[in-house]
Structures are given as structure tokens and as C-alpha cells.
Design an enzyme around this catalytic site. Sequence first.
Site, PDB file in Angstrom:
ATOM      1  N   PRO A   2       0.774  -1.236   0.000  1.00  0.00           N
ATOM      2  CA  PRO A   2       0.000   0.000   0.000  1.00  0.00           C
ATOM      3  C   PRO A   2       0.808   1.290   0.000  1.00  0.00           C
ATOM      4  O   PRO A   2       1.548   1.573   0.921  1.00  0.00           O
ATOM      5  CB  PRO A   2      -0.811  -0.092   1.302  1.00  0.00           C
ATOM      6  CG  PRO A   2      -0.215  -1.198   2.101  1.00  0.00           C
ATOM      7  CD  PRO A   2       0.959  -1.719   1.382  1.00  0.00           C
ATOM      8  N   GLU A   3       0.641   2.085  -1.037  1.00  0.00           N
ATOM      9  CA  GLU A   3       1.006   3.499  -1.015  1.00  0.00           C
ATOM     10  C   GLU A   3      -0.307   4.249  -1.167  1.00  0.00           C
ATOM     11  O   GLU A   3      -1.383   3.634  -1.129  1.00  0.00           O
ATOM     12  CB  GLU A   3       2.024   3.813  -2.114  1.00  0.00           C
ATOM     13  CG  GLU A   3       3.359   3.111  -1.853  1.00  0.00           C
ATOM     14  CD  GLU A   3       4.527   3.606  -2.688  1.00  0.00           C
ATOM     15  OE1 GLU A   3       4.546   4.790  -3.052  1.00  0.00           O
ATOM     16  OE2 GLU A   3       5.422   2.805  -2.964  1.00  0.00           O
ATOM     17  N   LYS A  52      -1.885   7.840   3.346  1.00  0.00           N
ATOM     18  CA  LYS A  52      -2.028   6.401   3.553  1.00  0.00           C
ATOM     19  C   LYS A  52      -2.999   6.082   4.687  1.00  0.00           C
ATOM     20  O   LYS A  52      -3.073   4.939   5.132  1.00  0.00           O
ATOM     21  CB  LYS A  52      -0.654   5.785   3.828  1.00  0.00           C
ATOM     22  CG  LYS A  52       0.334   6.006   2.685  1.00  0.00           C
ATOM     23  CD  LYS A  52       1.734   5.593   3.068  1.00  0.00           C
ATOM     24  CE  LYS A  52       2.722   6.040   1.990  1.00  0.00           C
ATOM     25  NZ  LYS A  52       4.121   5.913   2.447  1.00  0.00           N
ATOM     26  N   ARG A 122      -1.108  16.201  11.162  1.00  0.00           N
ATOM     27  CA  ARG A 122       0.276  15.758  11.006  1.00  0.00           C
ATOM     28  C   ARG A 122       0.609  15.399   9.562  1.00  0.00           C
ATOM     29  O   ARG A 122       1.747  15.056   9.256  1.00  0.00           O
ATOM     30  CB  ARG A 122       0.545  14.523  11.884  1.00  0.00           C
ATOM     31  CG  ARG A 122       0.590  14.810  13.360  1.00  0.00           C
ATOM     32  CD  ARG A 122       1.077  13.586  14.145  1.00  0.00           C
ATOM     33  NE  ARG A 122       0.022  12.594  14.352  1.00  0.00           N
ATOM     34  CZ  ARG A 122       0.022  11.375  13.830  1.00  0.00           C
ATOM     35  NH1 ARG A 122       0.999  10.997  13.041  1.00  0.00           N
ATOM     36  NH2 ARG A 122      -0.955  10.537  14.086  1.00  0.00           N
ATOM     37  N   ASN A 163       7.859   4.091  -1.067  1.00  0.00           N
ATOM     38  CA  ASN A 163       9.176   3.791  -1.621  1.00  0.00           C
ATOM     39  C   ASN A 163       9.186   3.627  -3.144  1.00  0.00           C
ATOM     40  O   ASN A 163      10.152   4.000  -3.796  1.00  0.00           O
ATOM     41  CB  ASN A 163       9.747   2.532  -0.956  1.00  0.00           C
ATOM     42  CG  ASN A 163      11.255   2.552  -0.920  1.00  0.00           C
ATOM     43  OD1 ASN A 163      11.873   3.604  -1.081  1.00  0.00           O
ATOM     44  ND2 ASN A 163      11.852   1.405  -0.736  1.00  0.00           N
ATOM     45  N   ARG A 253      15.310   2.426   4.272  1.00  0.00           N
ATOM     46  CA  ARG A 253      14.580   1.894   3.105  1.00  0.00           C
ATOM     47  C   ARG A 253      15.528   1.899   1.909  1.00  0.00           C
ATOM     48  O   ARG A 253      16.356   2.797   1.780  1.00  0.00           O
ATOM     49  CB  ARG A 253      13.362   2.764   2.772  1.00  0.00           C
ATOM     50  CG  ARG A 253      12.446   3.067   3.931  1.00  0.00           C
ATOM     51  CD  ARG A 253      11.804   1.840   4.529  1.00  0.00           C
ATOM     52  NE  ARG A 253      11.020   1.065   3.571  1.00  0.00           N
ATOM     53  CZ  ARG A 253       9.779   1.356   3.200  1.00  0.00           C
ATOM     54  NH1 ARG A 253       9.171   2.400   3.717  1.00  0.00           N
ATOM     55  NH2 ARG A 253       9.138   0.619   2.333  1.00  0.00           N
TER      56      ARG A 253
END
Length: 265
Positions: A2-3, A52, A122, A163, A253
Site C-alpha cells: 500500500p502506497e 495512507k 500531522r 518507496n 529503506r
Amino acid sequence: MPEGHTIHRAARQQNRHFAGRVVEVTSPQGRFGQEAALLDGRVLHNVEAHGKHLFQHWDDDVVVHIHFGLFGRARLQRGPDPAEPRDTIRMRMRTPAAALDLSGLTICRLVDPEQVARVRARLGPDPLRADARPEDFVARVTRSTARIGTLVMDQSVIAGVGNVYRAEGLYLAGIHPELPGRDLDGDRVWELWGIFGRLLADGVKAGAIRTVAPEHRGLPDTGPARSRHRYVYRRSHCRVCTAPVQRWDLQGRTCYACPRCQPLD
DNA sequence: AAGAATGTTATGTA
DNA sequence: CTACATAACATTCT
């Protein structure tokens, strides 16, 4: 998996199949405990994604805050008799017409509207949302000494990029991930915003991350089948110029870049 | 079949 | 206050 595109797709899917209906909510292994019981039999009004994060708005201002983390998945089954839930299912939503199983979630909790506001405060602008303020993204990036490769993964800078989109978006912009944000022209950062917006929107449509533009699809490709739709992510050679792809660790990452198409200057 | 993977947060360091 | 490393948590696929 999931992105941002996955989460927005999940919101769309849940709105299509469950919004405006009475939903049976269960938690097969008790992993969503009494909270499932609390939701069971309520009407789901609307599901919304920001980056997300997913917010399900139920009756009586009850909101479920969901985050898919690295492993989260939503599996939809149409029809009245879904298969037995596998043992990792956190939450099953069901109507006579469809069932949706959610697994792998890192967050799945009941919240009130103030908590929703706190989470959203946020988060940076999400290119998939109409209320996004791209100028906030540009300002954060051009003022920061941090590397652009870490900035675009920071959800308070831009929400929804992960990523794969980092690797592919920076590739398309011709920007090397190690460049400090403040070394970039505002124009290039605006362009980068546009690229992420287009990639994410394509991802929602396709249900998969395919970043290769039509003019590059005809190029001979030596890469493995699974990276055919990528320029650099998890590839050994650049999809366009065939130079060896650089691969290194950035904030824990794996980061990818083509040294020829993304010069470090 | 061990290991890597499309993620975040809390905590400690400089 | 900023940047970054590390550990913890989630599960599926190769």
C-alpha cells in the site's frame, strides 16, 4: 503493497459496496474485539483517504481510523457467501451482496472527530485530494537541508508517496535522491508535485504502480518481468538508458536511482 | 524456507 | 529544533 493509491482505491471500493448500507462487522479472531461489536449493524456513511490513512465515518460520529502499514490488504468478495476468513483477518465487513476482509493493519481503532483532526494535522498535502495545498510541499522542500529522497517519504511533507513512488517520481523528475531539498529550484519542486499527482492518479485507476510512459514502453528491456513497468525501482539497469541502477539504504529503506538520468548536481 | 518487502512511531544520539 | 539510526509491530510472497 500500500502506497497512497491503494488507500484511495480502498476508500472508493468501500464507498461503492458498503456506504449507505447496514453493515455486519465481525472480527473473526477477536483481533478487533468489542469494537467490531460496537460497529456491527450500523450504517457506514462515507470512507475517506488522506495519504495512507483511511477514515470510515459510521453512524453517530463513530470513526474508524485504519492504517495499512507495510502489509495491509483489503480483499473483496462479491456475492452472498464469502469464503471462511483466514486467520489473519482483523475485520470483516459484510452485506448480503459483498464481503471485505482487512488484514495486516497496523492501525484499526475507533476514534472521535477530534482525533481524526489530530491525525490529519500531522499529514502534508495529498496530491489525490482536492483540498491539497501544493505550496506547502514546495515550501517544506525548498527550506530543508534534508535530502529530497527522505523528504518525499516524510508524510508530513507530502502524503501518500512511498518507496516505489519515491524512486519512480524522482526518476521522472530527473532528480537524484541525495540532493538536499533546499538546493532545488521551486520550479522543479512544483514539477515533482505534478509528477507524483499524475502517478498516484494513474495508480488508483490501474490498481497497480505502472510508471513507464508510452514512449518508453517500446524500448528493449532486459529487466525481469516484474519490473517491466518501472524505470529504476528494484531494477538492476535503467529502463531507459540501461546504466546500472544505484541501490543504497536511505533511512532504513532501499533507495534506487539512475546515475545517468538523475545526475547529482 | 529464510528473507525481503509499496510503513510508521517511539526513543536515543549528535 | 533538525536529522538520522535503530527497534518494534504488522503479513505475504518468493
